[in-house]
Design an enzyme around this catalytic site. Structure first.
Site, PDB file in Angstrom:
ATOM      1  N   SER A   1      -3.647  -1.700  -0.759  1.00  0.00           N
ATOM      2  CA  SER A   1      -2.531  -2.645  -0.835  1.00  0.00           C
ATOM      3  C   SER A   1      -2.937  -3.910  -1.580  1.00  0.00           C
ATOM      4  CB  SER A   1      -2.066  -2.992   0.584  1.00  0.00           C
ATOM      5  OG  SER A   1      -1.148  -4.045   0.565  1.00  0.00           O
ATOM      6  N   ASN A   2      -4.069  -4.489  -1.223  1.00  0.00           N
ATOM      7  CA  ASN A   2      -4.437  -5.768  -1.844  1.00  0.00           C
ATOM      8  C   ASN A   2      -4.713  -5.601  -3.336  1.00  0.00           C
ATOM      9  OD1 ASN A   2      -7.545  -6.344  -2.425  1.00  0.00           O
ATOM     10  ND2 ASN A   2      -7.414  -4.881  -0.745  1.00  0.00           N
TER      11      ASN A   2
ATOM     12  N   GLU B   1      -2.323  -0.347   8.430  1.00  0.00           N
ATOM     13  CA  GLU B   1      -2.429  -1.597   9.199  1.00  0.00           C
ATOM     14  C   GLU B   1      -1.120  -1.893   9.934  1.00  0.00           C
ATOM     15  OE1 GLU B   1      -3.894  -5.149   7.138  1.00  0.00           O
ATOM     16  OE2 GLU B   1      -2.620  -6.322   8.473  1.00  0.00           O
TER      17      GLU B   1
ATOM     18  N   HIS C   1       1.978   1.810   5.797  1.00  0.00           N
ATOM     19  CA  HIS C   1       0.579   1.382   5.641  1.00  0.00           C
ATOM     20  C   HIS C   1      -0.101   1.423   7.010  1.00  0.00           C
ATOM     21  CE1 HIS C   1      -2.939  -1.158   4.912  1.00  0.00           C
ATOM     22  NE2 HIS C   1      -2.780  -0.871   3.630  1.00  0.00           N
TER      23      HIS C   1
ATOM     24  N   CYS D   1     -14.634  -7.951   0.613  1.00  0.00           N
ATOM     25  CA  CYS D   1     -14.397  -9.043   1.560  1.00  0.00           C
ATOM     26  C   CYS D   1     -15.302  -8.792   2.762  1.00  0.00           C
ATOM     27  CB  CYS D   1     -12.944  -9.022   1.998  1.00  0.00           C
ATOM     28  SG  CYS D   1     -12.529  -7.470   2.808  1.00  0.00           S
TER      29      CYS D   1
HETATM   30  S1  SF4 Z   1      -8.790  -7.657   3.188  1.00  0.00           S
HETATM   31 FE1  SF4 Z   1      -8.565  -6.707   5.196  1.00  0.00          FE
HETATM   32  S2  SF4 Z   1     -10.651  -6.159   5.750  1.00  0.00           S
HETATM   33 FE2  SF4 Z   1     -10.803  -7.683   4.128  1.00  0.00          FE
HETATM   34  S3  SF4 Z   1     -10.996  -9.658   5.216  1.00  0.00           S
HETATM   35 FE3  SF4 Z   1      -8.840  -9.300   4.709  1.00  0.00          FE
HETATM   36  S4  SF4 Z   1      -8.036  -8.396   6.587  1.00  0.00           S
HETATM   37 FE4  SF4 Z   1     -10.237  -8.155   6.659  1.00  0.00          FE
END
Ligand code: SF4
Length: 339
Positions: A232-233, A135, A133, A21
């Site tokens: 996490s993502n 964040e 986490h 990203c």
């Molecule tokens: S995944 Fe995290 S680092 Fe990537 S755009 Fe989203 S908020 Fe920003």
């Protein structure tokens, strides 16, 4: 499928968008540029992004990853990771006479600002996110007195607020969109006057990657998500794939972690990668699959992405100053004063 393709019936669905990203791209480039600009070592507080390969590659170039600011020797340069930090971390860095470069993703900073604003207006803030986490630790640190963490729908029952007419929810940027809405619904049942954030906290990249995996999950027998266990993502992509109908979904850091038996009886494999994953790791998974007869690759496209972020301001300032100094040296014209 081309005429030369053997009709094995085996195919790959490749998610788009996937991988890097804008926030991760910027953070990784920031470490590389800082190493070029100031020389090694550059200390980085926490993994710059949650990916093993990226961290190992940057370590080889001279980055040193630390858990705490206190581990960084006085007078060094320390970079803060894309996940963001609490204000106390900036204070610690100043106390330790460290030069800082803040690679916090602007979309995380946006959530920090929302937290600061609602805390100032004396709201109770229900921050939906995963306990522990980085964040969440960073965001909570902006207004610890006002923020309560809500880690999923099952946490809602125990949430208490001072004034149910002054409550807002915010969230971590990398959550499952559907699960978050479940949590929000449960919170709204409990606090009907709950205020929603002014714009989505779950970022565009998280949303788009989930959308693509949802589309492919319905058709794939197996989904392979490339990503690290602390991402996490990436972990959310595995869950979303299963909920969308994939029989199995696994998270792997590298192609070498794929277990041959996963492919037994499988004709359609979905492949995607988390927001912190470089494309080379996906290519290796595709190669692995090609070698096993999965040669036909179809793209499952859920969204177009064109967003990019400029480098952290401290770096931009120094790169500009250097460029100006070079002009001055070569032309004899005075360099403008640095900011
Ligand atoms: S995944 Fe995290 S680092 Fe990537 S755009 Fe989203 S908020 Fe920003």
């Amino acid at each position: 499928m081309g005429p030369m393709t053997a009709s094995t019936g085996r195919r790959v669905l490749l998610a788009a968008p996937r991988g890097y990203c804008a926030g991760v791209d910027r953070a990784v480039i920031a470490v590389e540029k800082a190493l070029e600009q100031y020389g090694a070592p550059i200390y980085v507080r926490h993994e710059i992004v949650h990916n093993k390969y990226v961290v190992q590659t940057l370590e080889k170039k001279g980055a040193i990853f630390v858990e705490q600011t206190a581990e960084v020797p006085e007078g060094s340069i320390v970079m803060f990771s894309a996940h963001g930090v609490a204000p106390t971390v900036h204070e610690e860095a100043a106390a330790g006479r460290l030069a800082t470069i803040d690679a916090t993703c602007p979309l995380v900073t946006k959530v920090h600002k929302e937290a600061i604003r609602y805390a100032k207006d004396d709201y109770d803030i229900l921050l939906i996110g995963h306990e522990g986490h980085e964040e969440v630790i960073g965001t909570s640190g902006e207004a610890p007195e006002h923020i309560t963490l809500v880690d999923g729908p099952e946490d809602v029952a125990k949430v208490e607020v001072r004034d149910p007419s002054k409550v807002v929810w915010l969230s971590q940027t990398t959550l499952s969109v559907d699960e978050t809405m479940e949590t929000v619904d449960a919170l709204k049942d409990k606090f009907p006057l709950l205020v929603s954030p002014p714009s989505d906290d779950i970022c565009y990249a998280t949303q788009n990657r989930q959308l693509a995996v949802k589309q492919m999950g319905a058709e794939a027998d197996l989904v392979i998500v490339v990503g690290s266990r602390n991402s996490s993502n990436s972990k959310r992509l595995v869950e979303v794939a299963k909920l969308a109908g994939a029989r199995e979904a696994y998270l792997v850091d590298f192609a070498s972690e794929i277990d041959e038996t996963w492919l037994d009886g499988v004709s359609t494999v979905g492949v995607t990668s988390g927001a912190s994953v470089p494309e080379v790791l996906v290519e290796q998974v595709l190669e692995y699959l090609t070698e096993r007869g999965f040669e036909d690759v179809e793209i499952v496209k859920a969204a177009e992405e064109s967003i990019t972020f400029s480098l952290p301001k401290e770096l931009r300032r120094d790169l500009r100053a250097e460029a100006a100094a070079l002009v001055a040296e070569r032309t004899g014209r005075p360099a403008p004063a640095a900011e």
